[in-house]
Design a protein around this motif. Structure first.
Motif, PDB file in Angstrom:
ATOM      1  N   MET A   1      51.970  38.398  98.064  1.00 12.09           N
ATOM      2  CA  MET A   1      50.527  39.223  98.073  1.00 12.09           C
ATOM      3  C   MET A   1      50.817  40.695  98.209  1.00 12.09           C
ATOM      4  SD  MET A   1      46.768  38.663  99.205  1.00 12.09           S
ATOM      5  CE  MET A   1      45.732  39.921 100.075  1.00 12.09           C
ATOM      6  N   ILE A   2      51.895  41.117  98.899  1.00 14.05           N
ATOM      7  CA  ILE A   2      52.408  42.292  99.226  1.00 14.05           C
ATOM      8  C   ILE A   2      53.149  42.728  98.360  1.00 14.05           C
ATOM      9  CG2 ILE A   2      54.061  43.727 100.196  1.00 14.05           C
ATOM     10  CD1 ILE A   2      54.193  41.709 102.666  1.00 14.05           C
ATOM     11  N   ARG A   3      53.835  41.964  96.824  1.00 13.48           N
ATOM     12  CA  ARG A   3      53.936  42.307  95.430  1.00 13.48           C
ATOM     13  C   ARG A   3      53.025  42.440  94.799  1.00 13.48           C
ATOM     14  NH1 ARG A   3      57.452  37.851  92.836  1.00 13.48           N
ATOM     15  NH2 ARG A   3      58.555  38.155  94.400  1.00 13.48           N
ATOM     16  N   TRP A   4      52.017  41.919  94.382  1.00 15.86           N
ATOM     17  CA  TRP A   4      50.633  42.464  93.909  1.00 15.86           C
ATOM     18  C   TRP A   4      50.310  43.764  94.691  1.00 15.86           C
ATOM     19  CZ3 TRP A   4      50.097  41.430  89.211  1.00 15.86           C
ATOM     20  CH2 TRP A   4      50.517  39.704  88.428  1.00 15.86           C
ATOM     21  N   PHE A   5      49.991  43.756  95.815  1.00 15.74           N
ATOM     22  CA  PHE A   5      49.764  45.350  96.601  1.00 15.74           C
ATOM     23  C   PHE A   5      49.819  46.564  95.708  1.00 15.74           C
ATOM     24  CE2 PHE A   5      49.179  47.759  99.874  1.00 15.74           C
ATOM     25  CZ  PHE A   5      47.616  48.432  99.569  1.00 15.74           C
ATOM     26  N   LEU A   6      51.546  46.209  95.730  1.00 20.88           N
ATOM     27  CA  LEU A   6      52.334  47.036  95.510  1.00 20.88           C
ATOM     28  C   LEU A   6      52.270  47.360  93.756  1.00 20.88           C
ATOM     29  CD1 LEU A   6      54.538  48.969  96.062  1.00 20.88           C
ATOM     30  CD2 LEU A   6      56.358  47.274  95.801  1.00 20.88           C
ATOM     31  N   VAL A   7      52.248  46.088  93.191  1.00 22.32           N
ATOM     32  CA  VAL A   7      52.337  46.636  91.885  1.00 22.32           C
ATOM     33  C   VAL A   7      50.597  47.569  91.587  1.00 22.32           C
ATOM     34  CG1 VAL A   7      51.819  45.413  89.721  1.00 22.32           C
ATOM     35  CG2 VAL A   7      53.328  44.635  91.151  1.00 22.32           C
ATOM     36  N   VAL A   8      49.597  47.081  92.435  1.00 19.24           N
ATOM     37  CA  VAL A   8      48.084  47.352  91.888  1.00 19.24           C
ATOM     38  C   VAL A   8      48.615  48.917  91.715  1.00 19.24           C
ATOM     39  CG1 VAL A   8      45.710  47.622  91.913  1.00 19.24           C
ATOM     40  CG2 VAL A   8      47.222  45.313  91.407  1.00 19.24           C
ATOM     41  N   PHE A   9      49.555  49.236  93.257  1.00 22.06           N
ATOM     42  CA  PHE A   9      49.196  50.705  93.768  1.00 22.06           C
ATOM     43  C   PHE A   9      49.593  51.654  92.491  1.00 22.06           C
ATOM     44  CE2 PHE A   9      51.311  53.886  96.790  1.00 22.06           C
ATOM     45  CZ  PHE A   9      50.645  54.361  97.280  1.00 22.06           C
ATOM     46  N   LEU A  10      50.741  50.750  92.362  1.00 20.38           N
ATOM     47  CA  LEU A  10      51.939  51.840  91.844  1.00 20.38           C
ATOM     48  C   LEU A  10      50.864  51.972  90.508  1.00 20.38           C
ATOM     49  CD1 LEU A  10      55.334  50.622  92.618  1.00 20.38           C
ATOM     50  CD2 LEU A  10      54.781  52.662  93.386  1.00 20.38           C
ATOM     51  N   ALA A  11      50.468  51.015  89.684  1.00 17.94           N
ATOM     52  CA  ALA A  11      49.842  51.454  88.304  1.00 17.94           C
ATOM     53  C   ALA A  11      48.429  51.647  88.525  1.00 17.94           C
ATOM     54  CB  ALA A  11      49.089  50.009  88.183  1.00 17.94           C
ATOM     55  N   LEU A  12      48.074  52.287  89.274  1.00 19.85           N
ATOM     56  CA  LEU A  12      46.627  52.961  90.003  1.00 19.85           C
ATOM     57  C   LEU A  12      46.972  54.511  89.790  1.00 19.85           C
ATOM     58  CD1 LEU A  12      44.502  51.327  92.216  1.00 19.85           C
ATOM     59  CD2 LEU A  12      44.106  51.976  90.194  1.00 19.85           C
ATOM     60  N   MET A  13      48.597  54.393  90.704  1.00 18.22           N
ATOM     61  CA  MET A  13      48.936  55.678  90.965  1.00 18.22           C
ATOM     62  C   MET A  13      49.469  56.709  90.060  1.00 18.22           C
ATOM     63  SD  MET A  13      51.949  56.241  94.322  1.00 18.22           S
ATOM     64  CE  MET A  13      52.300  57.625  94.029  1.00 18.22           C
ATOM     65  N   LEU A  14      50.560  55.752  88.820  1.00 18.48           N
ATOM     66  CA  LEU A  14      50.763  56.290  87.863  1.00 18.48           C
ATOM     67  C   LEU A  14      49.370  57.062  86.661  1.00 18.48           C
ATOM     68  CD1 LEU A  14      53.037  56.151  85.811  1.00 18.48           C
ATOM     69  CD2 LEU A  14      52.411  54.036  84.395  1.00 18.48           C
ATOM     70  N   ILE A  15      48.777  55.875  86.626  1.00 17.87           N
ATOM     71  CA  ILE A  15      46.905  56.182  85.672  1.00 17.87           C
ATOM     72  C   ILE A  15      46.315  58.077  86.466  1.00 17.87           C
ATOM     73  CG2 ILE A  15      45.047  55.589  86.058  1.00 17.87           C
ATOM     74  CD1 ILE A  15      45.809  52.371  84.928  1.00 17.87           C
ATOM     75  N   SER A  16      46.653  57.653  87.603  1.00 12.93           N
ATOM     76  CA  SER A  16      46.596  58.973  87.990  1.00 12.93           C
ATOM     77  C   SER A  16      46.721  60.770  87.315  1.00 12.93           C
ATOM     78  CB  SER A  16      46.321  58.904  90.096  1.00 12.93           C
ATOM     79  OG  SER A  16      47.009  59.095  90.071  1.00 12.93           O
ATOM     80  N   TRP A  17      47.966  59.491  87.709  1.00 11.12           N
ATOM     81  CA  TRP A  17      49.367  61.075  87.437  1.00 11.12           C
ATOM     82  C   TRP A  17      48.757  61.362  85.957  1.00 11.12           C
ATOM     83  CZ3 TRP A  17      53.733  58.890  90.120  1.00 11.12           C
ATOM     84  CH2 TRP A  17      53.847  59.016  91.468  1.00 11.12           C
ATOM     85  N   LEU A  18      48.533  60.516  84.970  1.00 10.18           N
ATOM     86  CA  LEU A  18      48.518  60.283  83.885  1.00 10.18           C
ATOM     87  C   LEU A  18      47.278  60.987  83.438  1.00 10.18           C
ATOM     88  CD1 LEU A  18      50.925  57.782  82.579  1.00 10.18           C
ATOM     89  CD2 LEU A  18      51.057  60.226  82.735  1.00 10.18           C
ATOM     90  N   THR A  19      45.788  60.667  84.157  1.00  9.41           N
ATOM     91  CA  THR A  19      45.024  61.211  83.944  1.00  9.41           C
ATOM     92  C   THR A  19      44.749  62.373  82.865  1.00  9.41           C
ATOM     93  OG1 THR A  19      43.658  59.992  85.298  1.00  9.41           O
ATOM     94  CG2 THR A  19      42.615  61.852  84.282  1.00  9.41           C
ATOM     95  N   PRO A  20      44.960  63.619  83.044  1.00 10.97           N
ATOM     96  CA  PRO A  20      44.938  64.972  82.661  1.00 10.97           C
ATOM     97  C   PRO A  20      46.189  64.481  81.277  1.00 10.97           C
ATOM     98  CG  PRO A  20      45.124  65.932  84.647  1.00 10.97           C
ATOM     99  CD  PRO A  20      45.356  64.066  84.574  1.00 10.97           C
ATOM    100  N   VAL A  21      46.451  64.484  81.102  1.00  9.70           N
ATOM    101  CA  VAL A  21      47.653  64.360  79.790  1.00  9.70           C
ATOM    102  C   VAL A  21      46.659  62.888  78.650  1.00  9.70           C
ATOM    103  CG1 VAL A  21      49.235  63.181  78.113  1.00  9.70           C
ATOM    104  CG2 VAL A  21      49.334  64.077  79.966  1.00  9.70           C
ATOM    105  N   LEU A  22      46.065  61.620  79.340  1.00  8.06           N
ATOM    106  CA  LEU A  22      45.330  61.377  78.712  1.00  8.06           C
ATOM    107  C   LEU A  22      43.989  61.499  77.938  1.00  8.06           C
ATOM    108  CD1 LEU A  22      46.174  57.921  80.697  1.00  8.06           C
ATOM    109  CD2 LEU A  22      46.397  58.247  78.456  1.00  8.06           C
ATOM    110  N   ARG A  23      43.655  62.569  78.473  1.00  5.29           N
ATOM    111  CA  ARG A  23      41.844  63.394  78.645  1.00  5.29           C
ATOM    112  C   ARG A  23      42.043  63.952  77.936  1.00  5.29           C
ATOM    113  NH1 ARG A  23      39.347  64.670  84.403  1.00  5.29           N
ATOM    114  NH2 ARG A  23      38.663  62.877  84.399  1.00  5.29           N
ATOM    115  N   LYS A  24      43.481  64.950  77.407  1.00  5.43           N
ATOM    116  CA  LYS A  24      43.296  65.602  76.561  1.00  5.43           C
ATOM    117  C   LYS A  24      43.703  64.931  74.827  1.00  5.43           C
ATOM    118  CE  LYS A  24      45.385  69.037  78.433  1.00  5.43           C
ATOM    119  NZ  LYS A  24      47.170  70.474  79.154  1.00  5.43           N
ATOM    120  N   LEU A  25      44.302  63.407  75.178  1.00  2.15           N
ATOM    121  CA  LEU A  25      44.557  62.228  73.605  1.00  2.15           C
ATOM    122  C   LEU A  25      42.774  62.042  73.989  1.00  2.15           C
ATOM    123  CD1 LEU A  25      47.956  61.671  74.914  1.00  2.15           C
ATOM    124  CD2 LEU A  25      47.383  62.373  73.053  1.00  2.15           C
TER     125      LEU A  25
END
Length: 64
Positions: A1-25
């Protein structure tokens, strides 16, 4: 359970950091992608872009 929470949290952080770059694409600008403002924050729901990326990744995985 904690592992999945960590994976989802890290994925959401990565997506939020890459959002400006992805919008330009062009990510999030297809028909079917929704963008709205709620509680003073912009929210993106890129449904069409997600489907397109999923198909692209599955085609790449199929040929590997």
């Amino acid at each position: 359970m904690i592992r999945w929470f960590l994976v989802v949290f890290l994925a959401l952080m990565l997506i939020s950091w890459l959002t400006p770059v992805l919008r330009k694409l062009g990510f999030g600008k297809l028909p079917g992608d929704m963008r709205f403002k709620l509680f003073g924050r912009d929210w993106d729901v890129p449904l069409a872009s997600t489907l397109l990326l999923s198909m692209l990744v599955s085609l790449i995985a199929k040929f590997l």
